[in-house]
Design a protein around this motif. Structure first.
Motif, mmCIF file in Angstrom:
data_model
loop_
_atom_site.group_PDB
_atom_site.id
_atom_site.type_symbol
_atom_site.label_atom_id
_atom_site.label_comp_id
_atom_site.label_asym_id
_atom_site.label_seq_id
_atom_site.Cartn_x
_atom_site.Cartn_y
_atom_site.Cartn_z
ATOM 1 N N ARG A 90 -31.430 15.269 -31.876
ATOM 2 C CA ARG A 90 -31.161 15.092 -33.299
ATOM 3 C C ARG A 90 -30.396 16.334 -33.774
ATOM 4 O O ARG A 90 -30.926 17.438 -33.759
ATOM 5 C CB ARG A 90 -32.467 14.914 -34.080
ATOM 6 C CG ARG A 90 -32.252 14.593 -35.538
ATOM 7 C CD ARG A 90 -33.527 14.233 -36.304
ATOM 8 N NE ARG A 90 -34.734 14.888 -35.854
ATOM 9 C CZ ARG A 90 -35.736 14.282 -35.191
ATOM 10 N NH1 ARG A 90 -35.650 13.018 -34.880
ATOM 11 N NH2 ARG A 90 -36.805 14.953 -34.841
ATOM 12 N N LEU A 91 -29.151 16.107 -34.194
ATOM 13 C CA LEU A 91 -28.272 17.188 -34.619
ATOM 14 C C LEU A 91 -27.758 16.928 -36.029
ATOM 15 O O LEU A 91 -27.606 15.772 -36.432
ATOM 16 C CB LEU A 91 -27.063 17.286 -33.683
ATOM 17 C CG LEU A 91 -27.345 17.670 -32.236
ATOM 18 C CD1 LEU A 91 -26.140 17.384 -31.362
ATOM 19 C CD2 LEU A 91 -27.722 19.144 -32.164
ATOM 20 N N PRO A 92 -27.426 17.985 -36.757
ATOM 21 C CA PRO A 92 -26.779 17.790 -38.060
ATOM 22 C C PRO A 92 -25.388 17.178 -37.875
ATOM 23 O O PRO A 92 -24.793 17.275 -36.799
ATOM 24 C CB PRO A 92 -26.662 19.213 -38.617
ATOM 25 C CG PRO A 92 -27.593 20.048 -37.818
ATOM 26 C CD PRO A 92 -27.710 19.388 -36.486
ATOM 27 N N GLU A 93 -24.887 16.560 -38.920
ATOM 28 C CA GLU A 93 -23.546 15.992 -38.886
ATOM 29 C C GLU A 93 -22.551 17.081 -38.479
ATOM 30 O O GLU A 93 -22.665 18.228 -38.890
ATOM 31 C CB GLU A 93 -23.201 15.457 -40.276
ATOM 32 C CG GLU A 93 -21.876 14.770 -40.362
ATOM 33 C CD GLU A 93 -21.618 14.188 -41.746
ATOM 34 O OE1 GLU A 93 -20.496 13.693 -41.950
ATOM 35 O OE2 GLU A 93 -22.509 14.228 -42.608
ATOM 36 N N GLY A 94 -21.587 16.729 -37.630
ATOM 37 C CA GLY A 94 -20.577 17.705 -37.215
ATOM 38 C C GLY A 94 -20.008 17.407 -35.847
ATOM 39 O O GLY A 94 -20.290 16.373 -35.233
ATOM 40 N N ARG A 95 -19.228 18.348 -35.338
ATOM 41 C CA ARG A 95 -18.562 18.238 -34.039
ATOM 42 C C ARG A 95 -19.240 19.185 -33.057
ATOM 43 O O ARG A 95 -19.500 20.348 -33.385
ATOM 44 C CB ARG A 95 -17.083 18.596 -34.194
ATOM 45 C CG ARG A 95 -16.256 18.414 -32.955
ATOM 46 C CD ARG A 95 -14.766 18.594 -33.295
ATOM 47 N NE ARG A 95 -13.945 18.297 -32.144
ATOM 48 C CZ ARG A 95 -13.282 19.212 -31.443
ATOM 49 N NH1 ARG A 95 -13.342 20.489 -31.794
ATOM 50 N NH2 ARG A 95 -12.556 18.869 -30.410
ATOM 51 N N TYR A 96 -19.504 18.676 -31.840
ATOM 52 C CA TYR A 96 -20.229 19.449 -30.830
ATOM 53 C C TYR A 96 -19.583 19.288 -29.462
ATOM 54 O O TYR A 96 -18.988 18.253 -29.156
ATOM 55 C CB TYR A 96 -21.685 18.969 -30.726
ATOM 56 C CG TYR A 96 -22.444 19.148 -32.004
ATOM 57 C CD1 TYR A 96 -23.137 20.321 -32.266
ATOM 58 C CD2 TYR A 96 -22.453 18.144 -32.984
ATOM 59 C CE1 TYR A 96 -23.825 20.483 -33.462
ATOM 60 C CE2 TYR A 96 -23.136 18.320 -34.172
ATOM 61 C CZ TYR A 96 -23.817 19.488 -34.405
ATOM 62 O OH TYR A 96 -24.489 19.652 -35.584
ATOM 63 N N GLN A 97 -19.750 20.315 -28.644
ATOM 64 C CA GLN A 97 -19.332 20.248 -27.243
ATOM 65 C C GLN A 97 -20.584 20.039 -26.402
ATOM 66 O O GLN A 97 -21.566 20.785 -26.533
ATOM 67 C CB GLN A 97 -18.632 21.537 -26.824
ATOM 68 C CG GLN A 97 -18.127 21.491 -25.399
ATOM 69 C CD GLN A 97 -17.516 22.810 -24.966
ATOM 70 O OE1 GLN A 97 -18.120 23.868 -25.136
ATOM 71 N NE2 GLN A 97 -16.324 22.746 -24.419
ATOM 72 N N VAL A 98 -20.542 19.017 -25.540
ATOM 73 C CA VAL A 98 -21.656 18.709 -24.654
ATOM 74 C C VAL A 98 -21.192 18.971 -23.226
ATOM 75 O O VAL A 98 -20.177 18.425 -22.784
ATOM 76 C CB VAL A 98 -22.100 17.239 -24.806
ATOM 77 C CG1 VAL A 98 -23.252 16.932 -23.855
ATOM 78 C CG2 VAL A 98 -22.484 16.944 -26.245
ATOM 79 N N VAL A 99 -21.924 19.822 -22.515
ATOM 80 C CA VAL A 99 -21.596 20.174 -21.136
ATOM 81 C C VAL A 99 -22.744 19.712 -20.244
ATOM 82 O O VAL A 99 -23.893 20.111 -20.450
ATOM 83 C CB VAL A 99 -21.388 21.696 -20.980
ATOM 84 C CG1 VAL A 99 -21.033 22.046 -19.540
ATOM 85 C CG2 VAL A 99 -20.312 22.194 -21.940
ATOM 86 N N ALA A 100 -22.423 18.842 -19.283
ATOM 87 C CA ALA A 100 -23.430 18.314 -18.362
ATOM 88 C C ALA A 100 -23.000 18.633 -16.935
ATOM 89 O O ALA A 100 -21.834 18.467 -16.581
ATOM 90 C CB ALA A 100 -23.580 16.806 -18.546
ATOM 91 N N GLU A 101 -23.963 19.086 -16.119
ATOM 92 C CA GLU A 101 -23.641 19.464 -14.747
ATOM 93 C C GLU A 101 -24.732 18.985 -13.800
ATOM 94 O O GLU A 101 -25.924 19.114 -14.083
ATOM 95 C CB GLU A 101 -23.507 20.982 -14.638
ATOM 96 C CG GLU A 101 -23.128 21.459 -13.262
ATOM 97 C CD GLU A 101 -22.909 22.966 -13.197
ATOM 98 O OE1 GLU A 101 -22.871 23.483 -12.081
ATOM 99 O OE2 GLU A 101 -22.791 23.607 -14.250
ATOM 100 N N THR A 102 -24.297 18.424 -12.678
ATOM 101 C CA THR A 102 -25.220 18.054 -11.614
ATOM 102 C C THR A 102 -24.512 18.243 -10.281
ATOM 103 O O THR A 102 -23.308 17.977 -10.174
ATOM 104 C CB THR A 102 -25.742 16.608 -11.758
ATOM 105 O OG1 THR A 102 -26.763 16.397 -10.770
ATOM 106 C CG2 THR A 102 -24.676 15.575 -11.621
ATOM 107 N N ALA A 103 -25.231 18.745 -9.296
ATOM 108 C CA ALA A 103 -24.708 18.968 -7.943
ATOM 109 C C ALA A 103 -23.382 19.720 -7.970
ATOM 110 O O ALA A 103 -22.467 19.417 -7.213
ATOM 111 C CB ALA A 103 -24.564 17.635 -7.209
#
Length: 133
Positions: A90-103
């Protein structure tokens, strides 16, 4: 939410509910088994960022993703390890960078959170790089 926590505890499900220490971002992750996934989906309405991690082609879930979320200015808001295959925040309204990493394979997405509807983002890794299941 307390009711769901009681149900989950009674079922011995492995969902994780927490708040990020970085910026107090409420989030939940899990969904490996059918019961766990159903319990998580029942809470989806409470979270405006909904992520899924899987193998491209087979759709096999990945449950060992390192995840970071940054605000539009690059300030870290959340850092979590061992997340997935579903991750809700749950985030406030806005623009975000999401970084996901596996292996060792990292993916970056920019997302917009609006008050009107949840933002759903699907991360898919090639079979050879999704070994972090």
């Amino acid at each position: 939410m307390k009711r769901w926590l009681s149900v989950l505890a009674a079922c011995g499900l492995a969902m994780t509910f927490s708040t990020s220490a970085l910026a107090q971002v409420p989030h939940v992750t899990g969904g490996v088994g059918d019961e766990e996934r159903e319990a998580l989906q029942a809470q989806a309405k409470d979270y405006n960022l909904q992520l899924l991690f899987a193998i491209k082609g087979s759709g096999e879930y990945i449950a060992s993703v390192k995840l970071s979320i940054f605000d539009n200015a690059g300030k870290p808001l959340l850092a979590a390890e061992g997340t997935g295959p579903w991750f809700y925040a749950r985030l406030p309204e806005g623009r975000y960078q999401v970084v996901a990493e596996t292996a060792g394979n990292r993916q970056v997405r920019w997302v917009m959170i609006s008050p009107d509807k949840p933002t759903k983002v699907y991360f898919y890794w090639p079979e050879a790089n999704g070994g972090g299941r």
